[in-house]
Enzyme design. Structure first.
Site, PDB file in Angstrom:
ATOM      1  N   SER A 143       0.853  -1.190   0.000  1.00 26.41           N
ATOM      2  CA  SER A 143       0.000   0.000   0.000  1.00 26.41           C
ATOM      3  C   SER A 143       0.885   1.233   0.000  1.00 26.41           C
ATOM      4  O   SER A 143       2.038   1.182   0.482  1.00 26.41           O
ATOM      5  CB  SER A 143      -0.891   0.011   1.250  1.00 26.41           C
ATOM      6  OG  SER A 143      -1.558   1.265   1.388  1.00 26.41           O
ATOM      7  N   TYR A 156      -1.703   0.280  10.748  1.00 26.60           N
ATOM      8  CA  TYR A 156      -1.871  -0.245   9.388  1.00 26.60           C
ATOM      9  C   TYR A 156      -0.625   0.028   8.556  1.00 26.60           C
ATOM     10  O   TYR A 156      -0.122  -0.866   7.862  1.00 26.60           O
ATOM     11  CB  TYR A 156      -3.095   0.380   8.735  1.00 26.60           C
ATOM     12  CG  TYR A 156      -3.303  -0.032   7.293  1.00 26.60           C
ATOM     13  CD1 TYR A 156      -3.695  -1.328   6.977  1.00 26.60           C
ATOM     14  CD2 TYR A 156      -3.104   0.877   6.256  1.00 26.60           C
ATOM     15  CE1 TYR A 156      -3.879  -1.717   5.663  1.00 26.60           C
ATOM     16  CE2 TYR A 156      -3.285   0.495   4.934  1.00 26.60           C
ATOM     17  CZ  TYR A 156      -3.680  -0.801   4.636  1.00 26.60           C
ATOM     18  OH  TYR A 156      -3.862  -1.177   3.325  1.00 26.60           O
TER      19      TYR A 156
END
Length: 232
Positions: A143, A156
């Site tokens: 990501s 995250y």
């Protein structure tokens, strides 16, 4: 004949979103695809669609890849159905509460178990055969949160930084083995995970699927190590 004819791919998190898009595109290029995810109803829908429309065949295997036994079973089922696994796409991921101040330890553990351990379990299950055959391609979906941290994404982002670290280190470990490693870092993609992020322009899941195909279809001497895909 598609660019990936006679190849076998395993895609985790394949029941929806990016994983489903990757699976369909790989099958359209002729690969046989093993779809792994927890939601069996959505898996069956994707399996049926690919078997109806794709050049390659699909097999759905229900699995929680945060569990080592499940990850190993997916690879076992792929081997039995289609022969050795040529491509592993570690796509399954959890994006939950990302701040440390929240104190939501259970959610942190879910992200660590899926986003980090799940990646490692899949690699561990498939790598010995790839090394033995001097052939294979591991693609880890990270990501842009593994490149940049916001005040809402601490935990995250930490898991996605870890995915990038695993990809970078593994690529060095596997130099001259014939096994390639690619890390793909998507920006915001229009999936159920991005539902709470307003009206900003988002990527489509197919944009990431196309990046996967690009990496997979380079000449054998070319290893595309890192792809970052962002919306304009």
């Amino acid at each position: 004949m598609g660019k990936l004819a006679n190849k076998t791919a395993v895609v985790t998190g394949a029941s929806s979103g990016i994983g489903a898009a990757i699976s369909k595109v790989l099958a359209s290029e002729g690969a046989n695809v093993v779809l792994a995810a927890r939601r069996v109803d959505k898996l069956r829908e994707a399996e049926q669609e690919i078997n109806r429309n794709g050049s390659g065949k699909a097999l759905a295997v229900q699995a929680d890849i945060s569990k080592r036994a499940d990850a190993e079973n997916v690879i076992k089922q792929a081997d039995e159905a289609f022969g050795s696994v040529d491509i592993l796409v570690n796509n399954a991921g959890q994006m939950l509460t990302g701040t440390v101040q929240s104190g939501k330890v259970d959610e942190w553990e879910q992200m660590i178990d899926v986003n980090i351990k799940g990646v490692l379990y899949g690699i561990n299950a498939v790598l010995p055969s790839m090394i033995e055959r001097s052939s294979g391609h591991i693609i880890n979906i990270a990501s842009v949160s593994g490149l940049e941290v916001t005040k809402m994404s601490t935990v995250y982002s930490a898991t996605k930084f870890a995915v990038r670290a695993i990809s970078t280190g593994l690529e060095k470990e596997l130099a001259r083995t014939g096994v390639r490693v690619t890390n793909i870092s998507p920006g915001m993609v229009d999936t159920r995970l991005s539902g709470g992020f307003g009206d900003r322009k988002k990527l489509e899941a197919d944009d990431i699927a196309n990046a996967v195909v690009y990496a997979l279809t380079q000449p054998g001497y070319v290893n595309v190590n890192e792809i970052t895909v962002r919306p304009v």
